[in-house]
Design a protein around this motif. Structure first.
Motif, PDB file in Angstrom:
ATOM      1  N   MET A  56      -2.186   8.309  11.233  1.00 39.23           N
ATOM      2  CA  MET A  56      -1.777   7.747   9.945  1.00 39.23           C
ATOM      3  C   MET A  56      -0.555   6.852  10.094  1.00 39.23           C
ATOM      4  O   MET A  56      -0.346   5.919   9.296  1.00 39.23           O
ATOM      5  N   ASP A  57       0.267   7.100  11.123  1.00 40.47           N
ATOM      6  CA  ASP A  57       1.518   6.367  11.300  1.00 40.47           C
ATOM      7  C   ASP A  57       1.310   4.860  11.482  1.00 40.47           C
ATOM      8  O   ASP A  57       2.257   4.091  11.322  1.00 40.47           O
ATOM      9  N   LEU A  87      -6.633   4.564   3.455  1.00 41.73           N
ATOM     10  CA  LEU A  87      -7.852   5.014   2.798  1.00 41.73           C
ATOM     11  C   LEU A  87      -9.009   4.069   3.107  1.00 41.73           C
ATOM     12  O   LEU A  87     -10.139   4.523   3.395  1.00 41.73           O
ATOM     13  N   SER A  88      -8.764   2.774   3.067  1.00 44.98           N
ATOM     14  CA  SER A  88      -9.823   1.804   3.375  1.00 44.98           C
ATOM     15  C   SER A  88     -10.329   1.984   4.795  1.00 44.98           C
ATOM     16  O   SER A  88     -11.550   1.927   5.051  1.00 44.98           O
ATOM     17  N   PRO A 140      -3.135   7.620  -3.957  1.00 43.90           N
ATOM     18  CA  PRO A 140      -4.531   7.746  -3.556  1.00 43.90           C
ATOM     19  C   PRO A 140      -4.768   8.772  -2.457  1.00 43.90           C
ATOM     20  O   PRO A 140      -5.836   8.804  -1.854  1.00 43.90           O
ATOM     21  N   TRP A 141      -3.752   9.625  -2.205  1.00 47.91           N
ATOM     22  CA  TRP A 141      -3.890  10.583  -1.100  1.00 47.91           C
ATOM     23  C   TRP A 141      -5.002  11.592  -1.348  1.00 47.91           C
ATOM     24  O   TRP A 141      -5.621  12.084  -0.392  1.00 47.91           O
ATOM     25  N   LYS A 142      -5.291  11.902  -2.611  1.00 49.87           N
ATOM     26  CA  LYS A 142      -6.436  12.775  -2.891  1.00 49.87           C
ATOM     27  C   LYS A 142      -7.716  12.195  -2.302  1.00 49.87           C
ATOM     28  O   LYS A 142      -8.572  12.921  -1.792  1.00 49.87           O
ATOM     29  N   GLU A 143      -7.854  10.873  -2.397  1.00 48.54           N
ATOM     30  CA  GLU A 143      -9.041  10.209  -1.858  1.00 48.54           C
ATOM     31  C   GLU A 143      -9.024  10.194  -0.336  1.00 48.54           C
ATOM     32  O   GLU A 143     -10.083  10.220   0.300  1.00 48.54           O
ATOM     33  N   VAL A 144      -7.833  10.166   0.262  1.00 43.22           N
ATOM     34  CA  VAL A 144      -7.731  10.303   1.715  1.00 43.22           C
ATOM     35  C   VAL A 144      -8.327  11.645   2.136  1.00 43.22           C
ATOM     36  O   VAL A 144      -9.171  11.710   3.040  1.00 43.22           O
ATOM     37  N   ARG A 145      -7.918  12.721   1.461  1.00 49.14           N
ATOM     38  CA  ARG A 145      -8.443  14.050   1.800  1.00 49.14           C
ATOM     39  C   ARG A 145      -9.947  14.105   1.643  1.00 49.14           C
ATOM     40  O   ARG A 145     -10.644  14.770   2.437  1.00 49.14           O
ATOM     41  N   ASP A 149     -13.576  15.731   6.882  1.00 45.48           N
ATOM     42  CA  ASP A 149     -14.458  16.903   6.881  1.00 45.48           C
ATOM     43  C   ASP A 149     -13.664  18.201   6.890  1.00 45.48           C
ATOM     44  O   ASP A 149     -14.058  19.176   6.247  1.00 45.48           O
ATOM     45  N   GLU A 150     -12.580  18.221   7.639  1.00 40.12           N
ATOM     46  CA  GLU A 150     -11.673  19.371   7.666  1.00 40.12           C
ATOM     47  C   GLU A 150     -10.262  18.859   7.875  1.00 40.12           C
ATOM     48  O   GLU A 150     -10.057  17.795   8.477  1.00 40.12           O
ATOM     49  N   VAL A 151      -9.289  19.645   7.409  1.00 44.66           N
ATOM     50  CA  VAL A 151      -7.891  19.367   7.727  1.00 44.66           C
ATOM     51  C   VAL A 151      -7.266  20.654   8.250  1.00 44.66           C
ATOM     52  O   VAL A 151      -7.341  21.701   7.596  1.00 44.66           O
ATOM     53  N   TRP A 152      -6.660  20.566   9.428  1.00 47.99           N
ATOM     54  CA  TRP A 152      -5.945  21.688  10.018  1.00 47.99           C
ATOM     55  C   TRP A 152      -4.447  21.411   9.890  1.00 47.99           C
ATOM     56  O   TRP A 152      -3.989  20.294  10.126  1.00 47.99           O
TER      57      TRP A 152
END
Length: 212
Positions: A56-57, A87-88, A140-145, A149-152
């Motif tokens: 993301m950086d 996001l794009s 728009p971070w909700k849309e990033v999530r 498929d998974e986030v650890w």
């Protein structure tokens, strides 16, 4: 190096990698938690042509944009990233309808993002994206999530995390006093926000390796 949590997570991840599909795995955590090292370690557990790390950086706002503004004193905060651009990129990686997608990379030696530095061919089945705010619940971070498929969530003891942060800042040119002040100031403010997103993770991963 492996803990029971890591072993279980990696076994489940391998089962997800069905031929002809792509899994996008997010690695979240506070500054200095070891996200970069852990993401690279995951990549190394697979054969060539299987996994690519897309941080993301790479979507830090450039210094030309933030210089002379209050954002410069908070570089690394959630509003100092091009969330829409990230996001794009993730949407393109999900679609897999281009032969190759090029992602930016943040170069600490330059303190700047560099465009088109990471190639992600369409046949790569695993994309690992790591960053602080993958679980943030604002737009728009909700849309990033939603693209992941998974986030650890990488869980690291506070003392070790702060030690890493100070050492990293010093290694890239800060004097020790400034490094301590930045770690205790802007970095810690960001860490509090990020830590609050921890319950939304699919898995909590203990990670205490020394280098990030």
């Amino acid at each position: 190096m492996d803990s029971p949590e890591i072993t279980e997570a990696m076994d489940a991840l391998r089962r997800r990698l069905v031929p002809g599909t792509r899994t996008i795995l997010g690695i979240a955590g506070t500054p200095g938690s070891g996200k970069s090292t852990f993401a690279t370690w995951i990549q190394q557990q697979f054969g060539p042509g299987t996994a690519v790390v897309v941080p993301m950086d790479g979507f830090h706002l450039g210094n030309a944009v933030i210089e002379g503004t209050p954002l410069r004193r908070r570089k690394g905060a959630i509003d100092t990233f091009d969330a829409g651009g990230y996001l794009s990129l993730l949407r393109r990686l999900v679609r897999r309808d281009e032969p190759v997608v090029y992602a930016p990379e943040f170069r600490r030696t330059l303190d700047e993002p560099v465009a088109a530095s990471i190639a992600v061919p369409a046949d790569i089945p695993l994309v690992i994206t790591e960053g602080n705010y993958l679980l943030a619940d604002q737009e728009p971070w909700k849309e990033v999530r939603a693209q992941l498929d998974e986030v650890w969530f990488v869980d690291t003891p506070q003392e070790l995390r702060l030690h890493r942060l100070v050492a990293r800042h010093v290694s890239f040119g800060m004097d020790p006093a400034a490094a301590v002040a930045w770690a205790a100031g802007p970095d810690e403010a960001n860490a509090l926000l990020i830590q609050a997103t921890r319950p939304a993770a699919d898995r909590i991963i203990p990670w205490e390796q020394e280098l990030e």
